[in-house]
Design a protein around this motif. Structure first.
Motif, PDB file in Angstrom:
ATOM      1  N   HIS A  55      68.770 -85.227  68.042  1.00 12.53           N
ATOM      2  CA  HIS A  55      68.490 -84.627  69.350  1.00 12.53           C
ATOM      3  C   HIS A  55      67.592 -85.525  70.186  1.00 12.53           C
ATOM      4  CE1 HIS A  55      70.029 -80.720  67.810  1.00 12.53           C
ATOM      5  NE2 HIS A  55      69.526 -81.178  66.665  1.00 12.53           N
ATOM      6  N   GLY A  56      67.941 -85.692  71.460  1.00 12.66           N
ATOM      7  CA  GLY A  56      67.115 -86.491  72.361  1.00 12.66           C
ATOM      8  C   GLY A  56      67.922 -87.002  73.531  1.00 12.66           C
ATOM      9  N   ASP A  57      67.461 -88.098  74.122  1.00 15.05           N
ATOM     10  CA  ASP A  57      68.145 -88.679  75.266  1.00 15.05           C
ATOM     11  C   ASP A  57      69.460 -89.323  74.813  1.00 15.05           C
ATOM     12  OD1 ASP A  57      67.685 -89.681  78.259  1.00 15.05           O
ATOM     13  OD2 ASP A  57      68.582 -91.308  77.063  1.00 15.05           O
ATOM     14  N   GLU A  58      70.567 -88.768  75.281  1.00 11.99           N
ATOM     15  CA  GLU A  58      71.866 -89.167  74.739  1.00 11.99           C
ATOM     16  C   GLU A  58      72.191 -90.643  74.972  1.00 11.99           C
ATOM     17  OE1 GLU A  58      75.175 -86.886  76.164  1.00 11.99           O
ATOM     18  OE2 GLU A  58      76.348 -87.349  74.380  1.00 11.99           O
ATOM     19  N   ALA A  59      71.912 -91.127  76.193  1.00  5.98           N
ATOM     20  CA  ALA A  59      72.232 -92.520  76.520  1.00  5.98           C
ATOM     21  C   ALA A  59      71.456 -93.460  75.601  1.00  5.98           C
ATOM     22  CB  ALA A  59      71.881 -92.790  77.986  1.00  5.98           C
TER      23      ALA A  59
END
Lengths: 370, 370
Positions: A55-59
């Motif tokens: 989980h987190g910033d996808e990019a």
């Protein structure tokens, strides 16, 4: 959740491949997501059975994970725009942290898609969110954080709890800590019949605070049915000793002891380095002794004992040090994996129910060790 | 009390010779009186200003002391038939210990013939007898035991109190510990303006138990008039740090922290020895590094921080480790000497009176540092 992918470079037996799913909060640690992903890769390389929901910033995560061959096809990336920082107050995170990676990581445990969650983030916030989303196990009054402590035992560590979930603990809480700590020792450290001690300022039965005397009796009475041996009171000097596996205390005392032990080990390490840096001769000796010094460092390396675990909730959450490096993150993930695979959560729930019955004076017969 | 004797083999300036008298309980330590006498001799050799009133079995002490040239003419031996053992309960000692060397050692401080007392005996009994015979200073609710903690500070040690006199401490007690600890730092460690911290599980003001929040405010308000700087809350990891000189806590937490720190240092020492014993190469390196390793050992040697001190009584009593060797006993005697010579007891009494006034909300102006 991702099963073995056709692009995986080193295919392994399909029945094991990625069968244990760990939920990872990749944001919020002091060193950022790159270190967390490096730790995941280290775990994946060593362990074919593990896969991740991350989980987190996808990019950013896609970019970091794409660079790691060991993680190919073994990560399910979930975008979460919010990050819980070390400065955020738990009360704010509970109200406003719904879009955070920490919240989402816990949610994966709640929904059952992951067997355990790991986060390097803010301890207070992680505890508060875990309490809110996972809820306490039936019968648990105060959940606890358990830590591993380097020891002279064959398993290499002792367990101490509570080290900071709550600054208070009554006698029935301490009994639950004993039950939960023993269950953790069985499932996390493979100690079949853990020896449990209650931390006090002396080993005589008349010493200490009233709640400790009461807990001393409660735990003694529950030992047989709880599948552990009870040693009675132990002292601070016993924390690293080989005479005990699980040390029970309140979260205030446990937190002070944990930080004192870490601080002392760090101080001795600094003195050691200073001693060896002192002369040409000693520098040469240090060079010769490199292997020995590394062996020593490995034994007292806090990264290898990384992973406080929250006990007493409907789900397993591991708190990794905020400043953990890849080795530290990997150690926390390994712990999460071991517990998820052992079915620890169900066994723990059974033990808690048992201790609630024991506190109420209706303790039952011995069950199979769990 | 013995002034310079004509048989003394190395006469020194008469004005200094044996001018500071230390009362020594020679019995009751784990290693017996021979080690205590050896420690006295070590102190006497280094320090011409010291002389002793020594309590215990007269025949044995006469024999042991006669063998030590450094002690010639500097010991006043007092026969005491009773010995307090490590197993004796404090309550029994208080009732029946009137003929013991421990009792007599304290009596020498009470009568004023000695500036401080040193004992390697049973801590609980020593505290109970000291309380009974010396009584608490006016205004002191709970006396405290202060210990020295190896640190990165220039003075080499930090002070922590209470480490086990009482398992409880209210906010006004903690304020008194701050005042007494600061006074001890000034007179025992020569720290002119000690920095005081209150031990807690976090440094944020909202954390911790209610009495800690209250003590936090009391101590902050008393810092200026008490001649110290107050840092607010500190954590277990700060115990050996260079940002604080005096750490204030209750006797339960302090005792656990003390024993945890000792246990951790001991464990790391054992791991270190094991690491160096592992191969021919590392044994050779250990040989080369001998000087460095000895330097390290000296810095973390518990014998050199030997000497818990009882604070808050009408007289100075030092508790040496029961298992102290001659070096340890000598370190405790040196501490007793330093404090006796500095007039610590009177300065401490003045500070306690001041803190009692501060707790009552009538804190006065700054006095000369004491």
């Amino acid at each position: 959740m991702t099963a073995a992918s056709p692009t995986d470079p080193t295919p392994r037996a399909p029945e094991d491949r990625g069968s244990v799913v760990i939920s990872v909060d990749a944001m919020g640690g002091d060193r950022g997501p790159a270190v967390v992903v490096a730790g995941m890769a280290e775990s994946a390389r060593k362990n074919p059975e593990i896969s991740f929901v991350v989980h987190g910033d996808e990019a950013e995560l896609s970019r970091l994970i794409a660079r790691r061959r060991d993680l190919a096809g073994r990560c399910d990336i979930r975008h979460a725009p919010g990050v819980v920082t070390m400065e955020d107050k738990p009360s704010q995170v509970v109200r406003k942290g719904g879009d955070s990676s920490m919240w989402a990581a816990i949610e994966s445990v709640r929904s059952g898609e992951a067997g355990a969650a790991v986060s390097c983030g803010n301890t207070g916030a992680l505890m508060a969110l875990s309490m809110l989303r996972l809820r306490r196990l039936p019968g648990v009054n105060r959940p606890a954080i358990a830590c591993l402590w380097p020891s002279k035992n064959p398993q290499g560590f002792n367990i101490m709890l509570d080290v900071g979930a709550d600054i208070r603990a009554d006698a029935p809480d301490l009994l639950q800590y004993a039950m939960m700590g023993a269950s953790y020792a069985r499932n996390g450290l493979m100690v079949q019949r853990p020896r449990v001690g209650l931390l006090n300022v002396g080993t005589e039965e008349h010493k200490g605070r009233p709640e400790l005397k009461e807990a001393n009796e409660l735990i003694a009475a529950a030992a047989d049915s709880g599948g552990f041996d009870y040693l009675g009171f132990v002292e601070g000097g016993d924390l690293p000793s080989s005479r005990v596996d699980v040390i029970v205390t309140d979260g205030f005392t446990g937190n002070v002891a944990l930080k004192t032990g870490e601080g002392t080990a760090k101080l001795v390490g600094e003195f050691l380095r200073a001693a060896f840096a002192n002369s040409i001769m000693s520098k040469f000796a240090a060079l010769l002794a490199m292997t020995s010094l590394k062996r020593l460092q490995k034994r007292i390396d806090p990264r290898r004992v990384n992973g406080g675990i929250f006990l007493g909730l409907n789900g397993t959450v591991i708190k990794s040090h905020g400043s953990a490096d890849a080795t530290g993150v990997s150690a926390a993930i390994k712990l999460a994996f071991t517990l998820a695979k052992s079915g620890f959560q169900d066994r723990l729930a059974a033990r808690v129910a048992q201790s609630a019955a024991a506190s109420a004076g209706t303790g039952g017969e011995a069950e199979a060790a769990s």
